[in-house]
Design an enzyme around this catalytic site. Sequence first.
Site, short mmCIF file in Angstrom:
data_model
loop_
_atom_site.label_atom_id
_atom_site.label_comp_id
_atom_site.label_asym_id
_atom_site.label_seq_id
_atom_site.Cartn_x
_atom_site.Cartn_y
_atom_site.Cartn_z
N ASP A 237 0.82 -1.21 0.00
CA ASP A 237 0.00 0.00 0.00
C ASP A 237 0.85 1.26 0.00
O ASP A 237 0.40 2.31 0.46
CB ASP A 237 -0.91 0.01 1.24
N LYS B 197 -6.10 -0.54 6.89
CA LYS B 197 -4.91 -0.18 7.67
C LYS B 197 -4.88 1.33 7.89
O LYS B 197 -5.25 2.11 7.01
CB LYS B 197 -3.66 -0.60 6.90
N GLU C 72 -2.35 0.16 13.88
CA GLU C 72 -0.89 0.25 13.71
C GLU C 72 -0.29 1.44 14.45
O GLU C 72 -0.26 2.55 13.90
CB GLU C 72 -0.53 0.31 12.22
N GLU D 100 2.99 2.60 15.11
CA GLU D 100 4.40 2.28 14.81
C GLU D 100 5.34 3.18 15.61
O GLU D 100 5.30 4.41 15.47
CB GLU D 100 4.71 2.44 13.32
N LYS E 21 -0.87 -4.21 14.44
CA LYS E 21 0.36 -4.16 13.64
C LYS E 21 1.38 -3.28 14.36
O LYS E 21 1.42 -2.06 14.15
CB LYS E 21 0.06 -3.62 12.24
N SER F 248 3.32 -8.42 8.52
CA SER F 248 2.64 -7.55 7.56
C SER F 248 3.73 -6.64 7.02
O SER F 248 3.81 -5.46 7.35
CB SER F 248 1.53 -6.74 8.25
N TYR G 244 4.98 6.54 4.85
CA TYR G 244 4.49 5.44 4.04
C TYR G 244 3.58 5.85 2.92
O TYR G 244 2.80 6.58 2.88
CB TYR G 244 3.77 4.41 4.93
P1 13P Z 1 7.48 -1.98 6.47
O1 13P Z 1 7.35 -3.48 6.64
O2 13P Z 1 8.22 -1.59 5.24
O3 13P Z 1 7.94 -1.29 7.71
O4 13P Z 1 6.01 -1.41 6.19
C1 13P Z 1 4.89 -2.06 6.53
C2 13P Z 1 3.77 -1.09 6.60
O5 13P Z 1 2.72 -1.34 6.06
C3 13P Z 1 3.95 0.15 7.38
O6 13P Z 1 2.76 0.82 7.53
#
Ligand code: 13P
Length: 364
Positions: A34, A147, A188, A190, A230, A301, A364
Site C-alpha cells: 500500500d 490499515k 498500527e 508504529e 500491527k 505484515s 508510508y
Molecule cells: P514496512 O514493513 O516496510 O515497515 O512497512 C509495513 C507497513 O505497512 C507500514 O505501515
Amino acid sequence: MTHQHNPFSPEHKKELADIAHRIVANGKGILAADESTGSMDKRFSSIGVDNIEENRRCYRQLLFTANKELADCVGGIIFFHETMYQKTDDGVSFVELAKKLKIEVGIKVDKGVVPLAGTNGETTTQGLDGLSERCAQYKKDGANFAKWRCVLKISETTPSSLAIMENANVLARYASICQQNRIVPIVEPEILPDGTHDLKRCQYVSEKVLAAVYKALSDHHVYLEGTLLKPNMVTAGHACPTKYKPEEVGMATVVALRRNVPAAVPGVVFLSGGQSEEEATIHLNAINQCPLLKPWALSFSYGRALQASALKAWGGKKENVPGAMEEYKKRAKANHLAAQGKYVATGQAGAAAGESLFQANHAY
Ligand code: 13P
C-alpha cells in the site's frame, strides 16, 4: 460508567472475527503493498524506474500473480487506492485475482501524518473525515480489512503523553468506523526505530503505547476479536551501539505484548520497520520461539522486508519478472515458516536480503 448502545449483532461480530482469523490462519501473513505514490517514488528511484502509473501496475502485478504459489503463506494484501482499481495484462482486476486465491483484500485508509503543534516533531494521523463513506465503498468493492498507520518517536523527550493519547484515540475512532462498515481494522501504532535508545527503552515505550491503545479501543467499544494489531517489534534504536541477539528481541517483544495486548485479539502482524529482509524473518522466528505463553497468532505484515530483493531483481525490466517473482516467493515462504517458529536460515538469501532497509523518519 458508559453503556454500549446498539452493540454489533452476533452475525456482524462473526463476520469480523472470521475475516481476522482467515488472514493469520496457519502461519499466513500480509503483503503490505500500500505504498503511496510518494513512497513508490522513493522505491522506484532506488532502481532507476520512472514512477508512472503503468510501472506501478506492472510491479504490483508481478507480486500479486506470484501469490498463485503462496496460498499457504499470504492471507491478505494491503492495497493503495490506485491499486484497488488496477488490472492485470489480461484484464483481471487485482481485487478479483486476490479473491480467487482466497487472499483477503485490505485498503490503506489513512491520509498520512501531520504535525502535532507544540511537540518536539511529533505527529498524528489524519483521514477521519468521510472515512465511513469510504469504508462503505471499499467494502462494496471487495475490501474486508483496512490499515491506518500512526507514528511515535523515541527520544529524550518523546513520545509525549499528548502524542500517545492522541494517536491511541485516533486509532480507536478509525477502528470503530471500520467495524461499523464490516471492515476489520489493522491497528498500527508504529514506534520508529530512529535513535540511539537501547532495547529496554523500546520495550518500555512500546508497553506504554500499547496500554494507551487498548484503553482507547475499550473506551470506543471496539470489538477486539475483529481487529489485528500491527506493531513494531521491540528492537534497539537503529543507532544504538549495543547489538542484541534475536532471542533477546523475541523475549522483549513477547513480554511487551503479554503485558498489554488482550488475548481476545486474534493476531499480531508486525511491520518490518527498516530491518533487512533476513533480520525481519529471523526476529519473527525468535518471537515465535519465545518460551512464554502467546495467545495470539504472531505473523508478518511486511512492506520493505518482503519486497526489497524482488524490487531490485525486477529493475523495471520485463525479462526480469520471473526472477523478481522468485525473490518475493522466497521471502514470503521464509516468513510463513518464521510465523510458526520453523525458519532455519539457509545463508542463500536474495539480492537484498542482508541490506538494511532503514530510512530516517520513514513515511508510508
Ligand atoms: P514496512 O514493513 O516496510 O515497515 O512497512 C509495513 C507497513 O505497512 C507500514 O505501515
